[in-house]
Design an enzyme around this catalytic site. Structure first.
Site: not given
Length: 319
Positions: A12, A14, A37, A58, A74, A79, A97, A235, A255
């Site tokens: 879970c 973000d 989770s 999982y 994750l 990964h 990624k 940014y 993004t």
């Protein structure tokens, strides 16, 4: 594959709750089947929010027959084992990624996916936004003459001190988290002949991972790529292609929100043309690309592997 692809989510995080699960739920080609989770309460909450089955752990999700594909958001260091477990369970995989923290593991997982006949795709979303294909066309049409160099920058403001991206043990650091974007842009426009010429990674006070960096890459025929990135900065998200007769500039490159009107700046002499495109949702485009890969039984692998090698080379050059 007939009917919608049934996908489960491992964790879970973000990005899963904020971006990917809403996109899965909105896709006509996907059915959000389950979310797992290690915390049953978090799984229950996410399951209620998105109308899917909550799963505790999982491994249990990977054994669920109704799940055909999994999304892995994750921490980077986790990964490889969970992507491998998903592939061995016969699931298609969309992984955040970087796919892994080293090129050897990346290649091994790509080979395993091919052996299993399933799609393994790394979730680098900006490459699916149509603005970058429009830039490629401008370059191919000779609108800036012969390409001489690329400059790409991506930086974000400081994160909370307990953010996993500051954890060395979880695969954090600016290179993998934000440096990947300008590096992938260079690969996207200059091709897989790129080599790392030099690099420098720097670590902010009290941090256990690098928080900024820069790298210089070049193609065999001398086109250079200058990359700058960081995660304790104002940014910035942009790239520029510089040719013998002009420049192309792209702001908010990596993004962009789905409602943004994408603009390409075309600069020739004293003239500047702003080329405006229709808004596009790169998250939805990425989901569609994953479904296409699943239906084909494989995802493109060359850029994923070359990116992993170049990221590793940047780190080695900086050592």
């Amino acid at each position: 594959m007939s009917g919608p692809l049934r996908i489960g989510v491992l964790g879970c995080a973000d990005i899963a709750l904020r971006r990917m699960m809403p996109a899965f739920a909105a896709s006509p080609d996907l059915e959000l089947a389950a979310v797992a989770s290690r915390d049953p309460a978090r799984a229950e909450e996410a399951g209620r929010r998105f109308g899917c089955r909550p799963v505790h752990g999982y491994a249990e999700l990977l054994h669920a027959d109704e799940v055909q594909a999994v999304y892995v958001p994750l921490p980077a260091a986790l990964h490889a084992p969970w992507v491998e477990a998903a592939l061995n369970a016969g699931k298609h995989v969309l992984a955040e990624k970087p796919l892994t923290t080293d090129p050897e593991s990346t290649e091994r997982l790509l080979d395993l996916a091919a052996k299993q006949g399933v799609a393994l795709m790394e979730n680098v979303m900006f490459v699916h936004h149509p603005r970058h294909e429009a830039v490629r066309r401008l370059v191919a049409e000779g609108r800036i003459g012969e390409l001489r160099s690329l400059r790409a920058e991506f930086a974000i403001p400081p994160l909370a001190d307990d953010d996993i991206r500051y954890s060395a043990g979880l695969g954090g650091g600016a290179l993998a988290d934000v440096g990947l974007y300008p590096l992938r842009a260079a690969l996207h426009f200059l091709g897989d002949g790129l080599e790392v010429v030099g690099a420098r990674l720097t670590r902010g006070p009290g941090r256990e991972v690098e928080t900024a960096g820069a790298a210089l890459l070049a193609t065999p025929d001398g086109v250079t790529a200058t990359l700058v990135f960081g995660m304790e900065h104002a940014y910035l998200s942009r790239y520029e292609l510089w040719g013998s007769e002009g420049r192309i500039t792209v702001d908010r490159a990596f993004t962009p929100p789905a409602d943004l009107v994408p603009v390409i700046g075309l600069h020739r002499g004293s003239e500047t043309e702003e080329i405006r495109l229709e808004p596009a949702d790169q998250v939805a485009a990425t989901v569609a690309a994953f479904v296409t890969a699943v239906r084909a039984g494989a995802a493109p692998r060359a850029d994923t592997l070359r990116q992993a090698v170049l990221l590793d080379d940047v780190r080695r050059r900086s050592a």
